[in-house]
Design a protein around this motif. Structure first.
Motif, short mmCIF file in Angstrom:
data_model
loop_
_atom_site.label_atom_id
_atom_site.label_comp_id
_atom_site.label_asym_id
_atom_site.label_seq_id
_atom_site.Cartn_x
_atom_site.Cartn_y
_atom_site.Cartn_z
N PRO A 22 0.96 -1.23 -0.07
CA PRO A 22 0.12 0.01 -0.09
C PRO A 22 0.79 1.37 0.01
CG PRO A 22 -0.08 -1.16 2.09
CD PRO A 22 0.78 -2.09 1.16
N ALA A 23 0.43 2.20 -0.70
CA ALA A 23 1.27 3.57 -0.88
C ALA A 23 0.90 4.30 0.50
CB ALA A 23 0.56 4.33 -1.94
N THR A 24 1.81 4.73 1.13
CA THR A 24 1.64 5.55 2.27
C THR A 24 2.54 7.03 1.84
OG1 THR A 24 3.69 4.79 3.22
CG2 THR A 24 2.00 3.69 3.76
N VAL A 25 2.21 8.12 2.76
CA VAL A 25 2.96 9.37 2.36
C VAL A 25 4.22 9.11 2.58
CG1 VAL A 25 3.03 11.63 3.19
CG2 VAL A 25 0.66 10.43 3.16
N ALA A 26 5.20 8.34 3.50
CA ALA A 26 6.32 8.15 3.81
C ALA A 26 6.80 7.34 2.80
CB ALA A 26 6.57 7.44 5.24
N ASP A 31 10.19 7.62 -2.18
CA ASP A 31 10.35 7.44 -3.82
C ASP A 31 10.74 8.83 -4.44
OD1 ASP A 31 9.89 4.89 -3.47
OD2 ASP A 31 7.88 4.89 -4.14
N TYR A 32 10.05 9.95 -4.12
CA TYR A 32 10.40 11.25 -4.73
C TYR A 32 11.71 11.54 -4.67
CZ TYR A 32 9.70 15.72 -6.63
OH TYR A 32 9.82 16.80 -7.24
N ALA A 33 12.05 11.29 -3.26
CA ALA A 33 13.58 11.87 -2.86
C ALA A 33 14.52 11.12 -3.58
CB ALA A 33 13.73 11.73 -1.55
N ALA A 34 14.32 9.58 -3.70
CA ALA A 34 15.08 8.72 -4.42
C ALA A 34 15.39 8.98 -5.92
CB ALA A 34 14.81 7.43 -4.09
N GLY A 35 14.28 9.61 -6.53
CA GLY A 35 14.26 10.00 -7.95
C GLY A 35 14.96 11.36 -8.05
N ALA A 36 15.40 12.01 -7.57
CA ALA A 36 16.12 13.21 -7.47
C ALA A 36 17.35 13.23 -8.62
CB ALA A 36 16.25 13.84 -6.47
N ASP A 37 17.94 12.16 -8.45
CA ASP A 37 18.99 11.86 -9.16
C ASP A 37 18.83 11.54 -10.77
OD1 ASP A 37 18.34 9.62 -8.33
OD2 ASP A 37 20.22 8.69 -8.53
N ALA A 38 17.90 11.00 -10.69
CA ALA A 38 17.37 10.50 -11.87
C ALA A 38 16.71 12.05 -12.92
CB ALA A 38 16.18 9.65 -12.02
#
Length: 52
Positions: A22-26, A31-38
């Motif tokens: 299940p998707a949670t806010v955390a 996921d968004y923070a991890a995608g910063a380099d991409a």
């Protein structure tokens, strides 16, 4: 008949994998923070294409 409580499972996160959880806010924030380099790499590539 009583429902069993769903165990709280945090699956191992691996790059390029689909996790059935299940998707949670955390989780979404992580996921968004991890995608910063991409996102930065794609922006650099787009800038190079515009210059050439």
């Amino acid at each position: 008949m009583s429902k069993k409580p769903r165990p709280s499972i945090t699956p191992a996160r691996e790059p390029n994998s689909i996790v059935d959880a299940p998707a949670t806010v955390a989780a979404c924030r992580a996921d968004y923070a991890a995608g910063a380099d991409a996102r930065a790499a794609m922006a650099k590539q787009a800038a190079r294409q515009r210059r050439s």
